[in-house]
Design a protein around this motif. Structure first.
Motif, PDB file in Angstrom:
ATOM      1  N   LEU A  47      22.510 -92.042  59.726  1.00 33.21           N
ATOM      2  CA  LEU A  47      21.748 -92.951  58.885  1.00 33.21           C
ATOM      3  C   LEU A  47      21.568 -94.292  59.589  1.00 33.21           C
ATOM      4  CD1 LEU A  47      20.443 -93.678  56.149  1.00 33.21           C
ATOM      5  CD2 LEU A  47      22.726 -94.385  55.366  1.00 33.21           C
ATOM      6  N   PHE A  48      22.642 -94.807  60.178  1.00 32.49           N
ATOM      7  CA  PHE A  48      22.594 -96.098  60.867  1.00 32.49           C
ATOM      8  C   PHE A  48      21.582 -96.063  62.007  1.00 32.49           C
ATOM      9  CE2 PHE A  48      24.074 -98.822  64.376  1.00 32.49           C
ATOM     10  CZ  PHE A  48      24.098-100.055  63.749  1.00 32.49           C
ATOM     11  N   HIS A  49      21.674 -95.059  62.853  1.00 34.23           N
ATOM     12  CA  HIS A  49      20.795 -94.995  64.029  1.00 34.23           C
ATOM     13  C   HIS A  49      19.332 -94.780  63.631  1.00 34.23           C
ATOM     14  CE1 HIS A  49      23.946 -95.436  66.939  1.00 34.23           C
ATOM     15  NE2 HIS A  49      24.614 -94.389  66.481  1.00 34.23           N
ATOM     16  N   ALA A  50      19.106 -94.001  62.566  1.00 32.96           N
ATOM     17  CA  ALA A  50      17.728 -93.782  62.098  1.00 32.96           C
ATOM     18  C   ALA A  50      17.127 -95.084  61.570  1.00 32.96           C
ATOM     19  CB  ALA A  50      17.706 -92.706  61.018  1.00 32.96           C
ATOM     20  N   CYS A  51      17.925 -95.808  60.779  1.00 37.78           N
ATOM     21  CA  CYS A  51      17.441 -97.082  60.228  1.00 37.78           C
ATOM     22  C   CYS A  51      17.237 -98.123  61.327  1.00 37.78           C
ATOM     23  CB  CYS A  51      18.413 -97.609  59.172  1.00 37.78           C
ATOM     24  SG  CYS A  51      18.380 -96.683  57.615  1.00 37.78           S
ATOM     25  N   MET A  52      18.141 -98.124  62.311  1.00 34.42           N
ATOM     26  CA  MET A  52      18.015 -99.101  63.384  1.00 34.42           C
ATOM     27  C   MET A  52      16.807 -98.803  64.266  1.00 34.42           C
ATOM     28  SD  MET A  52      20.057-101.442  62.810  1.00 34.42           S
ATOM     29  CE  MET A  52      19.408-102.322  64.228  1.00 34.42           C
ATOM     30  N   GLU A  53      16.466 -97.526  64.417  1.00 29.37           N
ATOM     31  CA  GLU A  53      15.276 -97.164  65.188  1.00 29.37           C
ATOM     32  C   GLU A  53      14.023 -97.739  64.519  1.00 29.37           C
ATOM     33  OE1 GLU A  53      12.765 -95.898  67.962  1.00 29.37           O
ATOM     34  OE2 GLU A  53      14.957 -95.770  68.108  1.00 29.37           O
ATOM     35  N   LEU A  54      13.960 -97.615  63.183  1.00 27.50           N
ATOM     36  CA  LEU A  54      12.839 -98.196  62.438  1.00 27.50           C
ATOM     37  C   LEU A  54      12.859 -99.719  62.545  1.00 27.50           C
ATOM     38  CD1 LEU A  54      10.475 -97.910  60.386  1.00 27.50           C
ATOM     39  CD2 LEU A  54      12.210 -98.099  58.571  1.00 27.50           C
ATOM     40  N   ALA A  55      14.046-100.315  62.431  1.00 25.63           N
ATOM     41  CA  ALA A  55      14.163-101.777  62.491  1.00 25.63           C
ATOM     42  C   ALA A  55      13.703-102.306  63.838  1.00 25.63           C
ATOM     43  CB  ALA A  55      15.607-102.195  62.229  1.00 25.63           C
ATOM     44  N   ARG A  56      14.078-101.644  64.921  1.00 23.36           N
ATOM     45  CA  ARG A  56      13.661-102.095  66.240  1.00 23.36           C
ATOM     46  C   ARG A  56      12.139-102.033  66.396  1.00 23.36           C
ATOM     47  NH1 ARG A  56      18.784-100.144  68.041  1.00 23.36           N
ATOM     48  NH2 ARG A  56      18.091 -97.978  67.933  1.00 23.36           N
ATOM     49  N   ARG A  57      11.541-101.049  65.736  1.00 19.62           N
ATOM     50  CA  ARG A  57      10.105-100.840  65.873  1.00 19.62           C
ATOM     51  C   ARG A  57       9.291-101.824  65.040  1.00 19.62           C
ATOM     52  NH1 ARG A  57       6.887 -97.224  63.311  1.00 19.62           N
ATOM     53  NH2 ARG A  57       8.660 -96.103  62.405  1.00 19.62           N
ATOM     54  N   VAL A  58       9.731-102.107  63.811  1.00 20.94           N
ATOM     55  CA  VAL A  58       8.906-102.941  62.927  1.00 20.94           C
ATOM     56  C   VAL A  58       9.579-104.232  62.461  1.00 20.94           C
ATOM     57  CG1 VAL A  58       7.738-100.865  62.089  1.00 20.94           C
ATOM     58  CG2 VAL A  58       9.627-101.821  60.754  1.00 20.94           C
ATOM     59  N   GLY A  59      10.915-104.322  62.623  1.00 21.05           N
ATOM     60  CA  GLY A  59      11.633-105.501  62.123  1.00 21.05           C
ATOM     61  C   GLY A  59      11.150-106.815  62.702  1.00 21.05           C
ATOM     62  N   PRO A  60      11.060-106.946  64.053  1.00 24.76           N
ATOM     63  CA  PRO A  60      10.585-108.217  64.622  1.00 24.76           C
ATOM     64  C   PRO A  60       9.174-108.575  64.162  1.00 24.76           C
ATOM     65  CG  PRO A  60      11.685-106.902  66.306  1.00 24.76           C
ATOM     66  CD  PRO A  60      11.554-106.022  65.098  1.00 24.76           C
ATOM     67  N   ALA A  61       8.299-107.578  64.009  1.00 24.13           N
ATOM     68  CA  ALA A  61       6.933-107.851  63.543  1.00 24.13           C
ATOM     69  C   ALA A  61       6.953-108.393  62.118  1.00 24.13           C
ATOM     70  CB  ALA A  61       6.090-106.583  63.617  1.00 24.13           C
ATOM     71  N   LEU A  62       7.777-107.797  61.258  1.00 21.55           N
ATOM     72  CA  LEU A  62       7.907-108.287  59.887  1.00 21.55           C
ATOM     73  C   LEU A  62       8.471-109.705  59.880  1.00 21.55           C
ATOM     74  CD1 LEU A  62       9.284-105.077  58.110  1.00 21.55           C
ATOM     75  CD2 LEU A  62       7.127-106.231  57.588  1.00 21.55           C
ATOM     76  N   ARG A  63       9.468-109.946  60.742  1.00 22.44           N
ATOM     77  CA  ARG A  63      10.097-111.261  60.832  1.00 22.44           C
ATOM     78  C   ARG A  63       9.082-112.322  61.257  1.00 22.44           C
ATOM     79  NH1 ARG A  63      14.156-113.636  58.615  1.00 22.44           N
ATOM     80  NH2 ARG A  63      12.584-115.236  58.399  1.00 22.44           N
ATOM     81  N   ASP A  64       8.134-111.907  62.113  1.00 23.88           N
ATOM     82  CA  ASP A  64       7.136-112.847  62.629  1.00 23.88           C
ATOM     83  C   ASP A  64       5.870-112.893  61.790  1.00 23.88           C
ATOM     84  OD1 ASP A  64       8.824-113.513  64.669  1.00 23.88           O
ATOM     85  OD2 ASP A  64       7.943-112.147  66.131  1.00 23.88           O
ATOM     86  N   GLY A  65       5.852-112.178  60.654  1.00 20.59           N
ATOM     87  CA  GLY A  65       4.698-112.220  59.767  1.00 20.59           C
ATOM     88  C   GLY A  65       3.495-111.455  60.273  1.00 20.59           C
ATOM     89  N   LYS A  66       3.717-110.481  61.134  1.00 13.22           N
ATOM     90  CA  LYS A  66       2.610-109.687  61.676  1.00 13.22           C
ATOM     91  C   LYS A  66       2.343-108.483  60.778  1.00 13.22           C
ATOM     92  CE  LYS A  66       3.646-111.065  66.424  1.00 13.22           C
ATOM     93  NZ  LYS A  66       4.165-110.623  67.735  1.00 13.22           N
ATOM     94  N   PRO A  67       1.127-107.915  60.838  1.00 12.78           N
ATOM     95  CA  PRO A  67       0.805-106.773  59.965  1.00 12.78           C
ATOM     96  C   PRO A  67       1.611-105.527  60.322  1.00 12.78           C
ATOM     97  CG  PRO A  67      -0.976-107.195  61.535  1.00 12.78           C
ATOM     98  CD  PRO A  67      -0.029-108.340  61.647  1.00 12.78           C
ATOM     99  N   VAL A  68       2.113-104.850  59.286  1.00 10.42           N
ATOM    100  CA  VAL A  68       2.887-103.610  59.434  1.00 10.42           C
ATOM    101  C   VAL A  68       2.392-102.631  58.378  1.00 10.42           C
ATOM    102  CG1 VAL A  68       5.184-102.576  59.205  1.00 10.42           C
ATOM    103  CG2 VAL A  68       4.931-104.770  60.380  1.00 10.42           C
ATOM    104  N   GLY A  69       2.288-101.347  58.742  1.00  9.54           N
ATOM    105  CA  GLY A  69       1.794-100.326  57.819  1.00  9.54           C
ATOM    106  C   GLY A  69       2.628-100.206  56.551  1.00  9.54           C
ATOM    107  N   LEU A  70       1.987 -99.716  55.472  1.00 10.85           N
ATOM    108  CA  LEU A  70       2.649 -99.612  54.172  1.00 10.85           C
ATOM    109  C   LEU A  70       3.881 -98.721  54.227  1.00 10.85           C
ATOM    110  CD1 LEU A  70       2.717-100.229  51.145  1.00 10.85           C
ATOM    111  CD2 LEU A  70       1.174 -98.276  50.790  1.00 10.85           C
ATOM    112  N   LEU A  71       3.798 -97.562  54.882  1.00  8.03           N
ATOM    113  CA  LEU A  71       4.942 -96.647  54.963  1.00  8.03           C
ATOM    114  C   LEU A  71       6.107 -97.286  55.704  1.00  8.03           C
ATOM    115  CD1 LEU A  71       3.318 -93.134  55.591  1.00  8.03           C
ATOM    116  CD2 LEU A  71       4.515 -93.940  53.540  1.00  8.03           C
TER     117      LEU A  71
END
Length: 648
Positions: free
Chosen positions: A298-322
């Motif tokens: 669970l940790f590694h799966a969530c961290m994989e998603l976080a690495r992919r979209v977390g910084p973009a969300l943090r910077d206010g960039k567009p990210v897909g709904l899913l």
């Protein structure tokens, strides 16, 4: 503007008398000091010091960890026009001799028995030193030394004097000017005696306000003060900005309880050097390795998603709904609990500085929702030169010039700074002052770097450390040792690295392993070890470090400017580099020249083609005793890579 630190304190005490100013954890319980109580304490200490004979313009040494009464002592000295000089609490007695004599110190206020013992030890060498007051009386009951007394006695005498002279304190504060010297901070002294950096109230308050404005700090913020007050970074965050913004400063019970206290306080404004963030992440990963299979997946799966979209969300960039929905679920299951476990669930702004931070480490914290940013500054610039805006945080830059700062580059690539926060001078050292301050007000930072296309500053290395390879396939190529060392330290298994190569045909490196991270790695592989020396000498550990070195080489091969700095040979040191042994500064910066001389036999072996070398090193223990650490060190070759441009 005639604002001084004592005037800022008086303003806070007048407008918010019952608001908390500081908290101190003692015997497991948080004790609160309000602004009105802090003002009364400062007045009592100031009147006590005045009675004792402290003169306007005189220096007062303060040694200890972050404690409300030590901060009050600094304010009290400033109220009288005297100059507080904080010294590192973990410095050995001999390191205190030069600052005390250089500043002609008569009066010292210290935290506890350890600091008292240091000053008593050097008293014969510091003949002007006449008064020592201690905050914590434990262990000092039977001490009977002239001029030694409890801070409680000074406070009691000062409070009595204040009652009979109610206007005295205010008169002293009103004599102060913004251009008076506010404090003196001694540099690390990497190449000789430390230099006393003199700062005025105007300079420190201006930079504190610039930083507070940039990050919208208010009296609702909270910080945890756990780094040495003698370091200007901690002093700005927990003293200058504390008085400017009026937020709450929390002092942990001890160094060993910092992580517990961090979770209890939940600061909103946090600062730590990269090594602290590395240590926190290492502890997280160690715990995850010991978790059950389901939790790990669970940790590694969530961290994989976080690495992919977390910084973009943090910077206010567009990210897909899913991805947004997935991240929100991950925040509920993993990121939120992880931030809470790290004590950062309330952090609004977090900064790191002092050394480069690894891209993966930087990305990790931003990906789990922590607004981690970098800043650039030094003791001489009152910290704030460059800051990263919230949505422009990158691992490879240190931000944009903050309010009031101008930056330009010299012909040699050295960064020059003009700022309201520049030092007034180096104390009693006009030659050194003239070397760093130009006649038209530019400060020579000694750092090499450049401004990128987006206006962010990038640091390469210290100008004096940037060298050239001599001979071989990369004859004349640039060599930036700190850049190479930082790339190695990005790996959790490497704590320190020292690179050599200037004037030589190849780059060789000495490495310190991270004992906790490598120890955990060894235990998971059932690899027994008896201590640091034994673990550092394991062939399996050598191969682990070789893999890290070769990854760095692969990365360097893609850098046209620094491809020649690939590491050809390395060894793993048998002991940790230590400030007590002179190998690091008190701010944990490598003293490369000292190490090259001390371990000259190892440098010769690296460049002489040897495969092993015996070394016997004298070490100093915390209690002052000396011993030795010896080992037969293996010297290994590392794979290098053809530069990408040459291959193309």
């Amino acid at each position: 503007m005639q604002t001084t630190f004592p005037r800022l304190m008086s303003h806070q005490a007048t407008t918010r008398p019952n608001a908390p100013a500081m908290r101190e954890k003692e015997y497991g319980i948080w004790q609160t000091t309000t602004w009105s109580a802090m003002a009364a304490l400062v007045e009592a200490i100031a009147c006590g010091l005045l009675q004792a004979g402290l003169q306007r313009g005189e220096h007062l040494v303060v040694i200890g960890t972050n404690r409300p009464r030590l901060y009050a002592t600094m304010l009290a000295a400033q109220s009288l026009g005297a100059i507080p000089v904080p010294l590192y609490q973990d410095a050995v007695a001999a390191e205190c001799v030069f600052p005390v004599n250089n500043a002609e110190v008569r009066f010292c206020v210290v935290e506890d028995q350890e600091q008292v013992d240091k000053l008593l030890e050097i008293r014969e060498q510091c003949t002007r030193l006449s008064h020592i007051w201690f905050d914590d009386p434990r262990g000092l009951r039977n001490y009977d030394q002239p001029g030694l007394a409890a801070l409680d006695a000074l406070i009691a005498a000062g409070a009595a004097h204040a009652r009979t002279h109610p206007a005295l304190f205010r008169q002293q504060v009103e004599q102060g000017s913004a251009d008076d010297v506010a404090a003196m901070f001694f540099t690390s002294g990497t190449t000789g005696n430390p230099k006393g950096v003199v700062h005025t109230h105007r300079a420190l308050i201006d930079r504190a306000r610039a930083g507070a404005s940039f990050d919208r700090l208010t009296d609702k913020d909270e910080v945890l003060a756990y780094l040495p007050p003698a370091w200007i970074g901690q002093n700005i965050f927990s003293y200058a900005q504390w008085l400017v913004a009026g937020y709450v400063v929390n002092c942990p019970e001890s160094g060993s309880t910092v992580m517990i206290d961090l979770k209890e306080v939940g600061p909103t404004y946090y600062f730590a050097p990269p090594r602290v963030f590395e240590g926190l992440l290492t502890s997280v990963m160690i715990r995850m390795e010991d978790a059950g299979l389901l939790k790990r997946k669970l940790f590694h799966a969530c961290m994989e998603l976080a690495r992919r979209v977390g910084p973009a969300l943090r910077d206010g960039k567009p990210v897909g709904l899913l991805d947004r929905l997935g991240y929100r679920l991950g925040d509920w299951l993993v990121y939120g609990p992880l931030r809470n476990n790290l004590g950062m669930s309330r952090v609004r702004v977090a900064y790191t500085a002092g050394e480069a931070i690894g891209p993966d480490l930087f990305s990790f914290y931003r990906s789990i929702g922590i607004n981690l940013k970098q800043l650039y500054g030094s003791t001489e610039t009152a910290v704030f030169v460059c800051l990263q805006p919230d949505h422009e945080a990158r691992a490879d830059t240190v931000g944009v010039p903050c309010e009031g700062v101008e930056i330009r580059l010299s012909d040699s690539g050295e960064i020059l700074v003009k700022s309201p926060g520049l030092l007034k001078e180096y104390y009693k050292n006009p030659q050194a002052t003239a070397e760093v301050l130009s006649a038209d007000g530019w400060y020579r930072t000694s750092d090499a770097g450049f401004i990128d296309a987006s206006g962010h500053l990038k640091i390469i290395d210290r100008v004096k450390d940037v060298g050239r390879l001599l001979g071989g396939a990369f004859d004349g190529a640039m060599f930036a040792p700190k850049y190479v060392e930082n790339k190695l330290k990005f790996f959790s298994h490497i704590k320190e690295a020292v690179a050599f190569g200037d004037g030589r045909e190849k780059v060789c490196v000495m490495v310190n392993i991270d004992f906790e991270a490598v120890g955990n790695w060894a235990e998971r592989r059932n690899l027994p070890y008896a201590g640091y020396n034994d673990l550092a000498g394991k062939p399996e550990v050598h191969e682990l470090i070789r893999a890290c070195v070769e990854k760095v080489n692969a990365d360097l091969s893609r850098d046209e400017l620094l491809a020649g700095s690939q590491i050809r040979r390395f060894l793993v040191l048998h002991k940790e580099l230590d400030a007590d042994d002179g190998e690091l500064t008190r701010t944990n910066k490598v003293r490369r020249g000292f190490i090259a001389e001390k371990y000259g036999v190892l440098v010769d072996a690296l460049y002489g083609g040897r495969t092993e070398q015996f070394i016997d090193t004298q070490v100093k223990f915390e209690d002052g005793r000396t011993g030795s650490a010896s080992a037969n060190l293996r010297i290994l070759d590392a794979k290098t890579f053809t530069p990408i441009k040459a291959a193309a």
